[in-house]
Design an enzyme around this catalytic site. Structure first.
Site, mmCIF file in Angstrom:
data_model
loop_
_atom_site.group_PDB
_atom_site.id
_atom_site.type_symbol
_atom_site.label_atom_id
_atom_site.label_comp_id
_atom_site.label_asym_id
_atom_site.label_seq_id
_atom_site.Cartn_x
_atom_site.Cartn_y
_atom_site.Cartn_z
ATOM 1 N N HIS A 192 -6.054 59.673 77.000
ATOM 2 C CA HIS A 192 -6.177 60.230 75.756
ATOM 3 C C HIS A 192 -5.418 61.604 75.774
ATOM 4 C CE1 HIS A 192 -7.745 57.284 73.085
ATOM 5 N NE2 HIS A 192 -8.701 56.724 74.046
ATOM 6 N N ASP B 197 -9.346 60.188 71.092
ATOM 7 C CA ASP B 197 -10.739 59.872 71.567
ATOM 8 C C ASP B 197 -11.758 60.559 70.772
ATOM 9 O OD1 ASP B 197 -9.617 61.833 72.739
ATOM 10 O OD2 ASP B 197 -10.880 61.505 74.534
ATOM 11 N N TYR C 289 8.909 57.952 62.028
ATOM 12 C CA TYR C 289 7.840 58.030 60.900
ATOM 13 C C TYR C 289 8.634 59.055 59.888
ATOM 14 C CZ TYR C 289 4.332 56.390 64.242
ATOM 15 O OH TYR C 289 3.695 55.665 65.063
ATOM 16 N N GLU D 120 -14.877 70.915 73.299
ATOM 17 C CA GLU D 120 -15.818 69.720 72.699
ATOM 18 C C GLU D 120 -16.467 70.506 71.652
ATOM 19 O OE1 GLU D 120 -17.090 67.684 75.986
ATOM 20 O OE2 GLU D 120 -15.978 65.847 75.711
#
Ligand SMILES: [Zn+2]
Length: 399
Positions: A103, A108, A303, A380
């Protein structure tokens, strides 16, 4: 605004759950459009919430619908859930347990934040006039996952109230931790791939005049493309053309038949996009023609440009300021030349995509390993702030 403070503390109270989920996903990354394990984790995370869930027919996508206490419009929140074919070298205790998958773009964290927001919003249904759609998509990393979901009716999942606004958050290890970064207009580039074969005629390396050597012509094309970009492209509507791969020849004394080149084109407007694609082909074809050679050109559309609605981008900045304080809210100076398939959603409905800074403590955002690196680490600490931002964007849209 009282909801903001309440939401943020609720998100921080739930931080352990968010981080645990994020780490669990991080250990088991899956790549592409089919992510059975990740999908099962998402479904389990939504199972105890009053959210109607459907899964994709052609991919592992998940769509959740939360109905507010009163009728109203439908607002979409997106989280992508696919990983990259990168071998993780971070040494983190929760590092990938799947060799060759990681990831590395932090998707995630997106799933964990989106599911956290789903919980906060489900607890606050009485504040919602309308529906929140949770778009949990596979295949963002070049697999057009969002397009598959749109084709399967994502925007009409609430038939009497089609999606009328959308928001996505993307984590970044190279932006200061806890900042929310956004801009109106072009946010990320269109990405197009091209390949070409310069056709010459092979021969003895000692007698180039008896052959048609594609190697100097390929080299001329590389340089001519760079001149084309600087001389023909408006600097206020920029483009990047990179030749990323060249292959020709096999040994020191043979002139090969052909030379292969491939690369990428990045642009920030649809008009510039089609013009630059055409220019790459034209320049290559004519340089080759000058040497009596031909070019076979192939363009693979990636894209489109990710364009933030000006009002939606302003709403993100205002919401981030109210939730997290003014220093956390940052107007981006320029777009990023990477690409995003949330662009497909923003082509259909006004909305915005923003970056949540998560540069780890002790690292400099300018030099920290970037998204997609085998060494990238995301702080985090700001994940609950992201949870609260997702939820607050929906609450304000459906107030
Ligand atoms: Zn990404």
């Amino acid at each position: 605004m009282p909801t903001s403070a309440d939401l943020l503390s609720a998100a921080y109270n739930d931080a352990d759950r968010t981080i645990e989920l994020r780490r669990r996903l991080h250990r088991h990354p899956e790549i592409g459009l089919h992510l059975p394990q990740t999908q099962a984790t998402v479904l389990a995370g939504l199972a105890d919430l009053p959210i109607e869930v459907t899964t994709g027919k052609s991919t592992s996508s998940v769509v959740g619908v939360l109905r507010g206490a009163r009728p109203g419009p439908t607002y979409l929140l997106r989280g992508d859930m696919d990983a990259l074919p990168v071998h993780e070298d971070t040494g983190l205790p929760f590092a990938s347990e799947v060799p060759g998958a990681m990831h590395a773009c932090g998707h995630d964290t997106h799933v964990a934040m989106l599911l956290g927001a789903a919980r906060l919003l489900a607890e606050r249904r009485d504040l919602l006039s309308g529906q929140v759609v949770f778009m949990v998509q596979p295949g963002e990393e070049g697999f057009h996952g969002a397009r598959f979901m749109l084709e399967e009716g994502l925007l009409d999942v609430v038939p009497d109230a089609p999606v009328s606004g959308a928001f996505a958050l993307h984590i970044s290890s190279t932006m200061p931790s806890g900042t929310v970064n956004v801009r109106p207009g072009p946010m990320m580039a269109a990405a197009d791939q091209w390949r070409m074969v310069v056709r010459g005629r092979g021969g003895h390396a000692s007698e180039p005049y008896a052959a048609a050597d594609p190697i100097p012509v390929a080299a001329e094309i590389v340089l001519a493309l760079q001149s084309m970009v600087t001389r023909r492209v408006d600097v206020f509507d920029p483009a990047v053309v990179t030749v990323a791969h060249i292959e020709a020849g096999s040994t020191n004394n043979v002139i090969p038949d052909s030379a292969f080149l491939e690369g990428t084109i990045r642009t920030l407007s649809a008009a510039q996009r089609s013009q630059v694609v055409a220019s790459v082909q034209r320049v290559a074809t004519h340089v080759a023609a000058a040497h009596e050679m031909t070019v076979e050109f192939e363009h693979v559309a990636g894209y489109p440009v990710t364009v933030n609605d000006a009002g939606a981008a302003a709403e993100v900045l205002e919401t981030a300021t109210d939730l997290l304080g003014a220093p956390a809210s940052a107007l981006m100076r320029a777009p990023l030349m990477g690409a995003e398939d949330f662009s497909y959603v923003l082509e259909k409905v006004p909305g915005a995509m923003a970056f949540l800074g998560a540069c780890p403590p002790g690292l400099d955002p300018a030099t920290a390993p970037a998204n997609h690196s085998n060494l990238v680490v995301f702080d985090e600490e700001p994940l609950p702030a992201g949870v609260a931002l997702y939820a607050e964007m929906a609450l304000r849209a459906l107030a």
